[in-house]
Design an enzyme around this catalytic site. Structure first.
Site, mmCIF file in Angstrom:
data_model
loop_
_atom_site.group_PDB
_atom_site.id
_atom_site.type_symbol
_atom_site.label_atom_id
_atom_site.label_comp_id
_atom_site.label_asym_id
_atom_site.label_seq_id
_atom_site.Cartn_x
_atom_site.Cartn_y
_atom_site.Cartn_z
ATOM 1 N N ALA A 217 1.352 -1.472 -0.102
ATOM 2 C CA ALA A 217 -0.086 -0.094 -0.114
ATOM 3 C C ALA A 217 0.857 1.009 -0.188
ATOM 4 O O ALA A 217 1.812 1.136 0.645
ATOM 5 C CB ALA A 217 -0.724 0.310 1.037
ATOM 6 N N PRO A 218 0.003 2.376 -0.334
ATOM 7 C CA PRO A 218 -0.910 2.670 -1.226
ATOM 8 C C PRO A 218 -0.444 1.765 -2.996
ATOM 9 O O PRO A 218 -2.023 2.404 -3.851
ATOM 10 C CB PRO A 218 -0.990 4.100 -1.861
ATOM 11 C CG PRO A 218 0.866 4.772 -1.667
ATOM 12 C CD PRO A 218 1.659 3.755 -0.592
ATOM 13 N N GLY A 219 0.824 1.488 -3.373
ATOM 14 C CA GLY A 219 0.639 0.525 -4.893
ATOM 15 C C GLY A 219 1.693 0.982 -5.883
ATOM 16 O O GLY A 219 1.517 0.888 -6.892
ATOM 17 N N GLY A 220 2.772 1.878 -5.239
ATOM 18 C CA GLY A 220 3.108 2.173 -6.479
ATOM 19 C C GLY A 220 4.312 1.131 -6.958
ATOM 20 O O GLY A 220 4.049 1.307 -8.030
ATOM 21 N N ASP A 236 -0.846 -5.941 2.355
ATOM 22 C CA ASP A 236 -0.611 -4.914 3.481
ATOM 23 C C ASP A 236 -2.082 -4.980 3.843
ATOM 24 O O ASP A 236 -2.939 -4.576 3.052
ATOM 25 C CB ASP A 236 -0.553 -3.287 2.272
ATOM 26 C CG ASP A 236 0.198 -2.536 3.248
ATOM 27 O OD1 ASP A 236 -0.343 -2.385 4.362
ATOM 28 O OD2 ASP A 236 1.129 -2.105 2.529
ATOM 29 N N ASP A 256 -0.519 -10.428 7.042
ATOM 30 C CA ASP A 256 0.981 -9.927 7.756
ATOM 31 C C ASP A 256 1.553 -10.597 6.926
ATOM 32 O O ASP A 256 1.590 -11.815 6.320
ATOM 33 C CB ASP A 256 1.140 -10.453 9.039
ATOM 34 C CG ASP A 256 2.862 -10.487 9.172
ATOM 35 O OD1 ASP A 256 3.218 -9.518 8.877
ATOM 36 O OD2 ASP A 256 2.850 -10.719 10.720
ATOM 37 N N ASP A 272 8.716 -3.684 -0.226
ATOM 38 C CA ASP A 272 8.972 -2.898 0.243
ATOM 39 C C ASP A 272 8.509 -2.392 1.592
ATOM 40 O O ASP A 272 8.124 -1.134 2.490
ATOM 41 C CB ASP A 272 8.585 -1.356 -0.487
ATOM 42 C CG ASP A 272 8.843 -0.696 -0.507
ATOM 43 O OD1 ASP A 272 10.226 0.101 0.366
ATOM 44 O OD2 ASP A 272 8.677 0.653 -0.633
ATOM 45 N N LYS A 301 16.186 -2.102 5.400
ATOM 46 C CA LYS A 301 16.323 0.166 5.840
ATOM 47 C C LYS A 301 17.274 -0.284 6.257
ATOM 48 O O LYS A 301 17.627 -1.001 7.242
ATOM 49 C CB LYS A 301 15.280 -0.344 6.709
ATOM 50 C CG LYS A 301 14.015 0.631 5.940
ATOM 51 C CD LYS A 301 13.907 1.659 6.672
ATOM 52 C CE LYS A 301 12.424 3.056 5.305
ATOM 53 N NZ LYS A 301 12.852 2.948 4.146
HETATM 54 C C1 LIG Z 1 6.841 1.844 2.169
HETATM 55 S S1 LIG Z 1 5.494 1.868 2.748
HETATM 56 C C2 LIG Z 1 5.181 0.523 1.101
HETATM 57 C C3 LIG Z 1 4.768 1.630 -0.518
HETATM 58 C C4 LIG Z 1 4.594 1.134 -1.909
HETATM 59 N N1 LIG Z 1 6.060 -0.006 -1.614
HETATM 60 C C5 LIG Z 1 4.484 2.068 -2.670
HETATM 61 O O1 LIG Z 1 5.347 1.750 -3.941
HETATM 62 O O2 LIG Z 1 3.380 2.943 -2.356
HETATM 63 C C6 LIG Z 1 5.768 -0.294 3.502
HETATM 64 C C7 LIG Z 1 4.184 -0.512 3.318
HETATM 65 O O3 LIG Z 1 4.622 -1.341 4.468
HETATM 66 C C8 LIG Z 1 2.932 -1.757 5.012
HETATM 67 N N2 LIG Z 1 3.585 -3.360 6.255
HETATM 68 C C9 LIG Z 1 4.591 -2.612 7.433
HETATM 69 N N3 LIG Z 1 4.417 -4.255 7.742
HETATM 70 C C10 LIG Z 1 3.995 -4.785 7.326
HETATM 71 C C11 LIG Z 1 3.989 -6.464 7.072
HETATM 72 N N4 LIG Z 1 4.116 -7.352 8.083
HETATM 73 N N5 LIG Z 1 3.013 -7.026 6.510
HETATM 74 C C12 LIG Z 1 2.405 -6.612 5.380
HETATM 75 N N6 LIG Z 1 2.496 -5.062 5.384
HETATM 76 C C13 LIG Z 1 3.538 -4.859 6.196
HETATM 77 C C14 LIG Z 1 2.895 -1.541 5.532
HETATM 78 O O4 LIG Z 1 1.196 -1.086 5.441
HETATM 79 C C15 LIG Z 1 3.225 0.065 4.733
HETATM 80 O O5 LIG Z 1 2.032 0.046 3.540
#
Ligand SMILES: C[S@@+](CC[C@H](N)C(=O)[O-])C[C@H]1O[C@@H](n2cnc3c(N)ncnc32)[C@H](O)[C@@H]1O
Length: 350
Positions: A217-220, A236, A256, A272, A301
């Site tokens: 999310a949000p989906g890039g 997500d 998860d 990501d 990270k």
């Molecule tokens: C940096 S953002 C991702 C942005 C995405 N790649 C984009 O291009 O829009 C990180 C995402 O990881 C999700 N997240 C964090 N821990 C997670 C988990 N254990 N399982 C799934 N999603 C997770 C968060 O909800 C967040 O939406």
């Protein structure tokens, strides 16, 4: 002589550590000169011929923190405003005429900082005069490099033509697609440019492939996969951009990401999720052991301290598991232009 390498500002220590390691594996020893925030590192070596051999032998694409690089005889200071060209030309001749007869062209680089960018016009002006004074031959395997640090200080150097980043200075010039739901989209696009040769995009990023996007999310990133006509499981708990869901190629799984695995193996895994690097590396290794993907792009990270060591630790963590499983693979990491406090990994299973 010295190897001058550019990096993201703030990552000079990591770059210095990487240069020490990489040159040592090629039998070249020296010492780094690095100052926090300057965006480049000088790696000083006694034997210039050895350094020129080394910059040819290292696989540029395997380097993590190096955005661009060249060999120089050291920064020249006191360049006079009315003739910056002569001292640069003289140093070039004195340093390289015994090793390199000609260069194919002269490249202009700048440090990726506001001061560096402000010098690009001056660099082009000085460079276009300097170029006329250099021994140019289209077929040469070497390029000349000019990098100004100020109006009175700069480097002149050389770099092998086949040891170049795709974009000068490693500054990825990608246009943000307006329909993409987040700027993060550029990280995945840049990763593909870096890790996958353009000639292989049609087979390795092909229509109808299946992909999983963890932390979608949000989906890039999902948007990039959909733009290649793939079918995506977007994992997500957070909301996906509604426009992305309309096309019917994306299934949103609100679970998860660390517990999810696909019912059938997929072509692509992208991840990501911002979590501990070791946790992400562990998850990538588990997917790989199970052959749940063919290729993966994932973000690590980095912690505040020991960032270089952390990359090495994660690499080793994945490699030990793949070796134990008897897998053939290629694993690389890069701090991409669009990465901030992170590096991007690419794992290809063969
Ligand atoms: C940096 S953002 C991702 C942005 C995405 N790649 C984009 O291009 O829009 C990180 C995402 O990881 C999700 N997240 C964090 N821990 C997670 C988990 N254990 N399982 C799934 N999603 C997770 C968060 O909800 C967040 O939406």
């Amino acid at each position: 002589m010295e190897l001058v390498a550019l990096c993201r500002t703030g990552f000079e220590k990591e770059l210095a550590a990487e240069l020490v390691d990489v040159t040592a594996t090629h039998g070249v020893h020296g010492y780094p000169k690095a100052r926090d925030g300057q965006g480049y590192v000088q790696f000083v070596v006694d034997d210039g011929a050895e350094l020129l051999r080394c910059i040819n032998a290292v696989v540029f694409d395997e380097l993590v923190f190096v955005r661009d690089w060249f060999v120089s005889a050291g920064a020249i200071s006191g360049l006079p405003a009315d003739d910056r060209v002569s001292p640069l030309q003289n140093q070039f001749k004195a340093a390289f005429s015994g090793h390199i007869q000609e260069v194919a062209d002269l490249l202009f680089l700048n440090v990726d900082s506001n001061e560096g960018k402000a010098l690009s016009k001056l660099t082009r002006g000085v460079g276009s005069h300097l170029k006329r004074q250099l021994p140019l031959a289209k077929g040469s395997d070497w390029l000349g490099v000019l990098l100004l640090l100020s109006g009175s200080e700069g480097f002149i150097g050389v770099c092998p033509r086949r040891q170049r980043p795709r974009w000068a200075g490693g500054v990825a010039r990608l246009k943000f697609p307006r329909e993409a739901p987040s700027r993060a989209t550029l990280k995945l696009e840049e990763a593909w440019h870096h890790f996958i040769p353009a000639s292989e995009w049609d087979t390795r990023l092909a229509p109808s492939m299946k992909a999983v996007d963890l932390g979608a999310a949000p989906g890039g990133w999902t948007w990039q996969l959909v733009a290649r006509s793939m079918f995506v499981d977007a994992v997500d708990n957070g909301p996906m951009a509604p426009t992305l869901m309309e096309g019917g190629q994306v299934t949103h799984r609100q679970v998860d990401g660390f517990a999810y695995h696909p019912p059938k193996p997929v072509d692509w895994l992208v991840c990501d999720i911002a979590d501990k690097p070791a946790r992400v590396a562990d998850m990538i290794a588990s997917w790989a052991e199970n052959s749940w993907f063919r290729e993966a792009v994932f973000n690590l990270k980095l912690p505040m301290k020991q960032r270089y060591k952390e990359v090495l630790r994660c690499r080793e963590q994945i490699e030990l598991r793949l070796l134990a499983a008897g897998r053939d693979y290629r694993l690389r990491f890069k701090q991409l232009y669009h990465d901030r406090e992170e590096v991007t990994g690419h794992l290809e299973l063969r």
